[in-house]
Design a protein around this motif. Structure first.
Motif, PDB file in Angstrom:
ATOM      1  N   LYS A   1      -9.547 -10.062 -20.498  1.00  0.00           N
ATOM      2  CA  LYS A   1      -9.289 -11.406 -21.013  1.00  0.00           C
ATOM      3  C   LYS A   1      -7.822 -11.478 -21.430  1.00  0.00           C
ATOM      4  O   LYS A   1      -7.352 -10.658 -22.235  1.00  0.00           O
ATOM      5  CB  LYS A   1     -10.201 -11.681 -22.208  1.00  0.00           C
TER       6      LYS A   1
ATOM      7  N   ASP B   1      -0.521  -8.559 -23.335  1.00  0.00           N
ATOM      8  CA  ASP B   1      -1.114  -9.786 -22.786  1.00  0.00           C
ATOM      9  C   ASP B   1      -2.620  -9.682 -22.612  1.00  0.00           C
ATOM     10  O   ASP B   1      -3.257 -10.647 -22.183  1.00  0.00           O
ATOM     11  CB  ASP B   1      -0.471 -10.119 -21.433  1.00  0.00           C
TER      12      ASP B   1
ATOM     13  N   ASN C   1       2.809 -16.958 -16.098  1.00  0.00           N
ATOM     14  CA  ASN C   1       1.476 -17.544 -15.960  1.00  0.00           C
ATOM     15  C   ASN C   1       0.855 -17.139 -14.620  1.00  0.00           C
ATOM     16  O   ASN C   1       1.382 -17.480 -13.561  1.00  0.00           O
ATOM     17  CB  ASN C   1       1.590 -19.063 -16.045  1.00  0.00           C
TER      18      ASN C   1
ATOM     19  N   SER D   1      -7.032 -16.872 -16.497  1.00  0.00           N
ATOM     20  CA  SER D   1      -7.192 -16.367 -17.867  1.00  0.00           C
ATOM     21  C   SER D   1      -7.869 -15.002 -17.912  1.00  0.00           C
ATOM     22  O   SER D   1      -7.970 -14.394 -18.980  1.00  0.00           O
ATOM     23  CB  SER D   1      -8.007 -17.354 -18.705  1.00  0.00           C
TER      24      SER D   1
ATOM     25  N   ASP E   1      -8.987 -19.782 -13.876  1.00  0.00           N
ATOM     26  CA  ASP E   1      -7.689 -20.401 -14.120  1.00  0.00           C
ATOM     27  C   ASP E   1      -6.629 -19.382 -14.540  1.00  0.00           C
ATOM     28  O   ASP E   1      -5.692 -19.700 -15.273  1.00  0.00           O
ATOM     29  CB  ASP E   1      -7.791 -21.497 -15.189  1.00  0.00           C
TER      30      ASP E   1
ATOM     31  N   LYS F   1      -3.453 -16.681 -23.119  1.00  0.00           N
ATOM     32  CA  LYS F   1      -3.340 -17.864 -22.265  1.00  0.00           C
ATOM     33  C   LYS F   1      -1.975 -17.949 -21.594  1.00  0.00           C
ATOM     34  O   LYS F   1      -0.940 -17.914 -22.251  1.00  0.00           O
ATOM     35  CB  LYS F   1      -3.589 -19.130 -23.090  1.00  0.00           C
ATOM     36  N   GLY F   2      -2.018 -18.044 -20.265  1.00  0.00           N
ATOM     37  CA  GLY F   2      -0.781 -18.215 -19.506  1.00  0.00           C
ATOM     38  C   GLY F   2       0.049 -16.966 -19.330  1.00  0.00           C
ATOM     39  O   GLY F   2       1.197 -17.045 -18.899  1.00  0.00           O
TER      40      GLY F   2
ATOM     41  N   THR G   1      -5.077 -25.975  -9.940  1.00  0.00           N
ATOM     42  CA  THR G   1      -5.042 -24.602 -10.412  1.00  0.00           C
ATOM     43  C   THR G   1      -5.901 -23.716  -9.540  1.00  0.00           C
ATOM     44  O   THR G   1      -5.570 -22.569  -9.257  1.00  0.00           O
ATOM     45  CB  THR G   1      -5.517 -24.533 -11.872  1.00  0.00           C
TER      46      THR G   1
ATOM     47  N   GLU H   1      -6.099  -9.621 -24.282  1.00  0.00           N
ATOM     48  CA  GLU H   1      -6.753  -9.914 -25.567  1.00  0.00           C
ATOM     49  C   GLU H   1      -7.956  -9.026 -25.790  1.00  0.00           C
ATOM     50  O   GLU H   1      -8.211  -8.550 -26.892  1.00  0.00           O
ATOM     51  CB  GLU H   1      -7.188 -11.380 -25.606  1.00  0.00           C
TER      52      GLU H   1
END
Length: 524
Positions: free
Chosen positions: A162, A147, A460, A103, A101, A165-166, A7, A149
């Motif tokens: 943030k 997307d 992602n 995120s 990663d 996820k993905g 990753t 958060e």
């Protein structure tokens, strides 16, 4: 950056892509090519621009039509921008990288920008605007920002988003539009009328001084603008002139300085009148936008797959292209030739066939449809051809002309079962195209389960485009097989300007019918 193993390599690759994206200067190709350096710029000139784009108000969080973006670009700066080659370039964000990663999307911001009301542009301003777009009751940005958060202010010039996820890979592309436009936090707190009288609430190259909804927007230069290569006019008067003949007449009479034209008849006229000594110049660009048929596959007769397939078989793209004297190139794909998600060696499942269309109509037990289009626009003649094509295969088809200001918002709201339009506009990232047309705004995917899993996988940020592209190709194939949308052709557009207008051949987003005039100037 907290990235590990495979990753890590993927994200490093993404960062490298991001670094390439941010390697340019802050005002990409600001001077344009045509006329650049061929005379002194008249910084007191007021440019008169005429287009068909609708404009209800100036609040970037409340726009229901992409046609308004060209007006808003001049008032509100964005986090990122597109250049004329559709490359994402810096705006208020100097750099952007996916970290941890994938995120988190980290933005590094300019430190030399103030809103025109004196408020500093900083990470807190980004937080306020994103949270406003996610929570405002009337916001049309909720899908674009879903997307994200949370927003973390690291310091004045660093903000971290943030991500779910993905997800979130399309955000740098989304920030080139209304989702990335920044309004002064002070103006928001003070309750300034952002829709109608935003005053000094923006940080853009121009300040709105008069708005008459659906008629005109008057702007004056913001003398303190951070980029000296942009905002080189004394002001701009943007007039909404839906009738193309009126725009052409305005150019010839000298009442209009710059205008887009796109129908076959208009372009043919342009080629006759724009000659040496005419005082006019032109630039043609092939649209990425599609002329095509939207279908609301859970409404009316088009809820039946056989009816949608019959419609897809019944309309000949060559007949539509002929309307534009060949200035609308037939296509059966949903994205342009340079888009990495374009399907290689694709065979469309519903090639033109009257016999196959008739058989499907009989299989469905007949069909009755209403074809909506924006009256007086380039969609009108194609809609008439579509109606004739459907009647020829046994479909009871009627026309439903509506004002240009209503067709898109009302289709999005679910009022119409079928619409002929020129508005399918592939985005800078295919994730944004999926989000806009299939799963959110237009919600064409009547059965989202057919595409949602692949869209989630492809969205992602940790995946390279090489990995994402085949997933989008599968999504496009499903969209076309389901006949949620029928692509027909790509128009060619002509921009016509007086001979003293500089940079008219270097207008970002003009290939999707949106006009970012920040680089335009006028010679003395």
């Amino acid at each position: 950056m907290g990235v590990k193993n495979k990753t890590r390599r993927r994200v490093v690759a993404l960062i490298a892509i991001g670094a390439l994206a941010v390697a340019g200067c802050s005002s990409p190709e600001s001077s344009g090519t045509n006329g650049a350096g061929q005379g002194e710029i008249d910084t007191s000139a007021v440019l008169k621009f005429a287009s068909a784009g609708p404009l209800r108000d100036l609040d970037p969080a409340a726009q229901t039509s992409y046609g308004a973006w060209g007006y808003l670009f001049l008032v509100w700066d964005r986090l990122t921008m597109l250049d004329k080659d559709d490359k994402i370039v810096p705006g208020l964000a100097k750099e952007w990288n996916f970290v941890e990663d994938g995120s988190v999307l980290e933005l590094k911001l300019r430190d030399d920008v103030k809103f025109h009301d004196g408020t500093a542009f900083d990470a807190e301003a980004v937080k306020v605007n994103i949270e406003r777009g996610k929570t405002l009751a009337t916001s049309t940005l909720k899908g674009d920002l879903a997307d994200i958060e949370s927003v973390e202010v690291v310091d004045k010039t660093t903000v971290r988003l943030k991500l779910v996820k993905g997800k979130g890979v399309q955000l740098p592309a989304s920030f080139t539009g209304t989702a990335g436009m920044m309004v002064s936090p002070k103006a928001i707190t003070d309750g300034v009328d952002i829709k109608n009288k935003p005053g000094n609430a923006g940080s853009g190259p121009y300040i709105a001084t008069e708005l008459v909804p659906q008629e005109k927007l008057v702007l004056k230069r913001a003398d303190s603008y951070w980029d000296p290569n942009v905002g080189r006019l004394g002001g701009i008067e943007l007039q909404r002139v839906p009738d193309a003949a009126a725009r052409l007449n305005g150019l010839q009479s000298g009442q209009v300085d710059l205008a887009p034209l796109s129908s076959a008849g208009e372009i043919a006229t342009v080629e006759k009148i724009v000659t040496t000594g005419s005082g006019l110049q032109q630039h043609q660009v092939k649209f990425k936008n599609l002329v095509g048929v939207y279908m609301r596959a859970n409404k009316g007769a088009v809820a039946k797959p056989e009816v949608r397939q019959a419609i897809a078989h019944a309309v000949d793209p060559a007949a539509i292209s002929a309307l534009f004297s060949g200035y609308c190139t037939p296509t059966r794909q949903l994205v342009g030739e340079t888009d990495p998600s374009r399907i290689p060696n694709y065979t469309y499942p519903y090639e033109f066939s009257v016999d196959k269309a008739k058989a499907l109509v009989q299989q469905a037990g007949g069909a009755k449809v209403s074809i909506t289009f924006a009256a007086g626009t380039n969609a009108e003649q194609p809609a008439n051809v579509v109606q004739a094509s459907l009647k020829a295969v046994g479909i009871d088809a009627t026309l439903n002309p509506v004002p240009n200001t209503e067709n898109e918002p009302r289709f999005i709201a679910g009022d119409f079962e079928m619409m002929v339009a020129t508005s399918w506009s592939p985005k800078a990232d295919p994730a944004a195209t999926v989000n806009t047309y299939l799963l959110n705004t237009y919600k064409l995917a009547a059965d989202p389960s057919l595409v949602a899993a692949k869209a989630a996988e492809a969205g992602n940020p940790a995946l390279s485009m090489d990995k994402r592209a085949p997933l989008y190709q599968d999504i496009w194939k499903t969209t076309l097989e389901q006949a949620w949308y029928v692509p027909l052709c790509n128009q060619t557009n002509a921009t016509v300007a007086k001979e003293n207008v500089v940079g008219f051949d270097n207008i970002p987003m003009s290939n999707i019918g949106i006009w970012d005039l920040r680089n335009i100037a006028v010679k003395k």
